[in-house]
Structures are given as structure tokens and as C-alpha cells.
Design a protein around this motif. Structure first.
Motif, mmCIF file in Angstrom:
data_model
loop_
_atom_site.group_PDB
_atom_site.id
_atom_site.type_symbol
_atom_site.label_atom_id
_atom_site.label_comp_id
_atom_site.label_asym_id
_atom_site.label_seq_id
_atom_site.Cartn_x
_atom_site.Cartn_y
_atom_site.Cartn_z
ATOM 1 N N GLY A 194 0.834 -1.198 0.000
ATOM 2 C CA GLY A 194 0.000 0.000 0.000
ATOM 3 C C GLY A 194 0.865 1.242 0.000
ATOM 4 N N ASP A 195 0.263 2.357 0.373
ATOM 5 C CA ASP A 195 0.965 3.637 0.373
ATOM 6 C C ASP A 195 2.178 3.656 1.299
ATOM 7 O OD1 ASP A 195 -0.928 4.597 -1.400
ATOM 8 O OD2 ASP A 195 -2.100 5.641 0.143
ATOM 9 N N PHE A 196 2.152 2.833 2.355
ATOM 10 C CA PHE A 196 3.243 2.834 3.329
ATOM 11 C C PHE A 196 4.337 1.826 2.989
ATOM 12 C CE2 PHE A 196 -0.431 4.429 5.709
ATOM 13 C CZ PHE A 196 0.072 5.669 6.069
ATOM 14 N N GLY A 197 4.194 1.085 1.894
ATOM 15 C CA GLY A 197 5.201 0.114 1.495
ATOM 16 C C GLY A 197 4.644 -1.293 1.452
ATOM 17 N N LYS A 198 5.549 -2.264 1.524
ATOM 18 C CA LYS A 198 5.169 -3.677 1.459
ATOM 19 C C LYS A 198 5.446 -4.340 2.806
ATOM 20 C CE LYS A 198 7.601 -5.284 -1.971
ATOM 21 N NZ LYS A 198 8.206 -5.828 -3.189
ATOM 22 N N PHE A 199 4.566 -5.273 3.179
ATOM 23 C CA PHE A 199 4.668 -5.957 4.456
ATOM 24 C C PHE A 199 4.592 -7.462 4.263
ATOM 25 C CE2 PHE A 199 2.935 -1.799 5.247
ATOM 26 C CZ PHE A 199 3.597 -1.365 6.386
ATOM 27 N N GLY A 200 5.384 -8.180 5.035
ATOM 28 C CA GLY A 200 5.339 -9.637 5.099
ATOM 29 C C GLY A 200 5.637 -10.045 6.534
#
Length: 125
Positions: free
Chosen positions: A102-108
Motif C-alpha cells: 500500500g501507500d506505506f510500502g510492502k509488508f510480510g
């Protein structure tokens, strides 16, 4: 490949701090200096020179940390989320089979040997 490149600070208990530190070093590249690890944004990630860390209490009814039953979650900044998640899978680390972007980056996410859910965050480039 760079692995973890930043964190604000986290302190927590473990049944085997030495083994847990070794796991974090092997799989996420966090080098323990005996007392812990320290990250300086301007040295490890110049693109984050204006970087920041968050402190964010969650409601005790949140399911964001699931399936972990721990009361905290560490968020680490990483350089290349996809490459790191692939490497962790190859190393036998329990990786959550889902990513978000999303707007804040990628998460895993993955889990350490104590069952703590670890959030991995690639900032927007």
C-alpha cells in the motif's frame, strides 16, 4: 542481500536468549554485540536518513498479531521484502503465506522460534 536494516528498539523476555539471538543473526542478519544490536539509519540505509520508528499500542482484542498469542510484535525495516521472504522460506523459517502492499510500502511476516510474529517492512522507494 541486505536483510534487516532498522528498528526503533524492543526489549522482551526469552527462555533462551542466546539461541534466539543466534536465530535472528542467521535468518535476519541482526548481529548481537553481547548486549543487543544497534542500527543507525544514515549508515545502513541512506534513503532512510529522515526515517522514523513507530510506537503504537494496539487494543488487547486485536487479531493483527495472530496466530501468535504474544503481546507484542517487532517490525523490522528490510531492503528487499520479496528476496528476504524467499530466502527465509529456503532456510526453513515459518513464513506467513501472505503479503500486503500500500501507500506505506510492502509488508510480510514470519515467526521466530519463540512463536513471536515478526513483521517485515519494505519502505516505499
Amino acid at each position: 542481500m541486505k536483510r534487516v536494516i532498522g528498528i526503533g528498539g524492543i526489549f522482551f523476555k526469552s527462555k533462551d536468549p542466546k539461541a534466539l539471538s543466534e536465530w535472528y543473526n542467521k535468518h535476519l542478519g541482526v548481529a548481537n554485540e553481547g548486549w543487543g544490536a544497534q542500527f543507525f539509519f544514515d549508515k545502513v540505509a541512506p534513503q532512510l536518513k529522515d526515517g522514523y520508528q513507530l510506537w503504537s499500542p494496539f487494543s488487547d482484542t486485536t487479531n493483527y498479531f495472530e496466530p501468535s498469542d504474544q503481546t507484542f510484535m517487532i517490525n523490522f525495516i528490510v531492503d528487499d521484502l520479496d528476496a528476504l521472504l524467499d530466502a527465509l522460506k529456503e532456510e526453513g523459517v515459518n513464513v506467513v503465506d501472505k503479503k500486503e502492499a500500500g501507500d506505506f510500502g510492502k509488508f510480510g511476516w514470519c515467526f521466530d522460534p519463540d512463536g513471536n510474529k515478526v513483521e517485515l517492512w519494505e519502505t516505499p522507494k
